[in-house]
Motif scaffolding. Sequence first.
Motif, PDB file in Angstrom:
ATOM      1  N   TYR A 116       0.549  -1.155   0.007  1.00  0.00           N
ATOM      2  CA  TYR A 116       0.189   0.071   0.033  1.00  0.00           C
ATOM      3  C   TYR A 116       0.820   1.251  -0.075  1.00  0.00           C
ATOM      4  CZ  TYR A 116       0.519   0.497   5.234  1.00  0.00           C
ATOM      5  OH  TYR A 116       0.999   0.584   6.417  1.00  0.00           O
ATOM      6  N   GLY A 117       0.275   2.317  -0.560  1.00  0.00           N
ATOM      7  CA  GLY A 117       1.184   3.647  -0.650  1.00  0.00           C
ATOM      8  C   GLY A 117       0.381   4.985   0.022  1.00  0.00           C
TER       9      GLY A 117
ATOM     10  N   ALA B  91       3.937   3.430   1.445  1.00  0.00           N
ATOM     11  CA  ALA B  91       3.632   4.162   2.706  1.00  0.00           C
ATOM     12  C   ALA B  91       4.775   4.023   3.716  1.00  0.00           C
ATOM     13  CB  ALA B  91       2.486   3.621   3.255  1.00  0.00           C
ATOM     14  N   TRP B  92       5.486   2.720   3.595  1.00  0.00           N
ATOM     15  CA  TRP B  92       6.575   2.503   4.544  1.00  0.00           C
ATOM     16  C   TRP B  92       7.893   3.712   4.450  1.00  0.00           C
ATOM     17  CZ3 TRP B  92      11.536   1.873   2.441  1.00  0.00           C
ATOM     18  CH2 TRP B  92      11.499   1.337   1.207  1.00  0.00           C
ATOM     19  N   TYR B  93       7.824   4.019   3.272  1.00  0.00           N
ATOM     20  CA  TYR B  93       8.891   5.364   3.041  1.00  0.00           C
ATOM     21  C   TYR B  93       8.314   6.303   3.125  1.00  0.00           C
ATOM     22  CZ  TYR B  93      12.163   8.314   0.701  1.00  0.00           C
ATOM     23  OH  TYR B  93      13.087   9.400   0.692  1.00  0.00           O
ATOM     24  N   ILE B  94       7.241   6.905   2.859  1.00  0.00           N
ATOM     25  CA  ILE B  94       6.397   8.331   3.002  1.00  0.00           C
ATOM     26  C   ILE B  94       6.326   8.359   4.431  1.00  0.00           C
ATOM     27  CG2 ILE B  94       4.471   9.738   2.511  1.00  0.00           C
ATOM     28  CD1 ILE B  94       6.290   9.090   0.129  1.00  0.00           C
ATOM     29  N   GLU B  95       5.921   7.740   5.382  1.00  0.00           N
ATOM     30  CA  GLU B  95       5.544   7.633   6.766  1.00  0.00           C
ATOM     31  C   GLU B  95       6.912   8.097   7.582  1.00  0.00           C
ATOM     32  OE1 GLU B  95       3.303   4.108   7.339  1.00  0.00           O
ATOM     33  OE2 GLU B  95       1.275   5.018   6.864  1.00  0.00           O
ATOM     34  N   ASN B  96       8.075   7.547   7.031  1.00  0.00           N
ATOM     35  CA  ASN B  96       9.265   7.897   7.756  1.00  0.00           C
ATOM     36  C   ASN B  96      10.027   8.830   7.289  1.00  0.00           C
ATOM     37  OD1 ASN B  96       9.558   5.659   9.564  1.00  0.00           O
ATOM     38  ND2 ASN B  96       8.947   4.434   7.550  1.00  0.00           N
TER      39      ASN B  96
ATOM     40  N   VAL C  54       9.011  15.288   6.390  1.00  0.00           N
ATOM     41  CA  VAL C  54       8.035  16.262   5.857  1.00  0.00           C
ATOM     42  C   VAL C  54       6.600  15.504   5.819  1.00  0.00           C
ATOM     43  CG1 VAL C  54       7.051  17.615   3.731  1.00  0.00           C
ATOM     44  CG2 VAL C  54       9.649  17.430   4.330  1.00  0.00           C
ATOM     45  N   LYS C  55       5.635  16.099   6.486  1.00  0.00           N
ATOM     46  CA  LYS C  55       4.264  15.431   6.808  1.00  0.00           C
ATOM     47  C   LYS C  55       3.377  16.213   6.028  1.00  0.00           C
ATOM     48  CE  LYS C  55       6.194  12.397   9.851  1.00  0.00           C
ATOM     49  NZ  LYS C  55       6.777  11.207   9.026  1.00  0.00           N
ATOM     50  N   ILE C  56       2.488  15.668   5.117  1.00  0.00           N
ATOM     51  CA  ILE C  56       1.438  16.088   4.461  1.00  0.00           C
ATOM     52  C   ILE C  56       0.039  15.653   4.894  1.00  0.00           C
ATOM     53  CG2 ILE C  56       0.628  16.532   2.189  1.00  0.00           C
ATOM     54  CD1 ILE C  56       3.440  17.337   2.355  1.00  0.00           C
TER      55      ILE C  56
ATOM     56  N   TYR D 237      13.464   7.615 -11.158  1.00  0.00           N
ATOM     57  CA  TYR D 237      13.926   6.627 -10.154  1.00  0.00           C
ATOM     58  C   TYR D 237      13.383   6.925  -8.888  1.00  0.00           C
ATOM     59  CZ  TYR D 237      16.495   4.239 -13.947  1.00  0.00           C
ATOM     60  OH  TYR D 237      16.954   3.681 -14.918  1.00  0.00           O
ATOM     61  N   PRO D 238      12.696   6.059  -8.082  1.00  0.00           N
ATOM     62  CA  PRO D 238      12.381   6.407  -6.763  1.00  0.00           C
ATOM     63  C   PRO D 238      13.481   6.474  -5.848  1.00  0.00           C
ATOM     64  CG  PRO D 238      11.264   4.620  -7.812  1.00  0.00           C
ATOM     65  CD  PRO D 238      12.505   4.734  -8.499  1.00  0.00           C
ATOM     66  N   VAL D 239      13.530   7.538  -5.020  1.00  0.00           N
ATOM     67  CA  VAL D 239      14.531   7.663  -3.922  1.00  0.00           C
ATOM     68  C   VAL D 239      14.808   6.467  -3.150  1.00  0.00           C
ATOM     69  CG1 VAL D 239      14.812  10.162  -4.273  1.00  0.00           C
ATOM     70  CG2 VAL D 239      13.230   9.202  -2.559  1.00  0.00           C
ATOM     71  N   TRP D 240      13.436   6.021  -2.831  1.00  0.00           N
ATOM     72  CA  TRP D 240      13.518   4.855  -1.778  1.00  0.00           C
ATOM     73  C   TRP D 240      14.198   3.435  -2.314  1.00  0.00           C
ATOM     74  CZ3 TRP D 240       8.844   6.902  -3.642  1.00  0.00           C
ATOM     75  CH2 TRP D 240       8.357   6.179  -5.009  1.00  0.00           C
TER      76      TRP D 240
END
Length: 152
Positions: free
Chosen positions: A72-73, A92-97, A100-102, A143-146
């Motif tokens: 999930y993303g 989500a595992w990348y964004i949540e860590n 910057v919080k949106i 290319y994704p940074v994760w």
Amino acid sequence: MKSIMMLISMAILLNVTFTSEAIAQQGMSWHGSGGWGHGSQYGMMYDPQTIESISGDVVSVDKVTLMHGMHYGVHLTVKTAEGNVSVHLGPAWYIENQDVKITPNDKVTIKGSRITFDGQPAMIAIEVRKGNEVLTLRDPEGYPVWSGWKRQ
């Protein structure tokens, strides 16, 4: 006496083996791309020829599974002057860590690749700007940074 010493030695050996494995795994987990990688079916939708920027207010921040087999993303709905835009951020595992919080009602500027997803217009985000903060998600080639590496 020999058998007791043998049992104690075996117990110590097993304890050391399993304890060291548990310590090595603490705080470490392998996520892989989870279907969010550059070469995945989803990643190949990214088109550097369709890069543009939009600005607006975040209406919602949702966790979604975009395709079968993907982890999930995080997905945003952004209200712009032209209407609502679906924006795909990343796993989500990348964004949540990230620092910057949106959140809903944030004013953002998003740079990304315009795509059509499930017959609807959407955007795969390269970066999200919120005030002076920048959440970088992809390089200009997509290319994704994760991923942690690029094609050489």
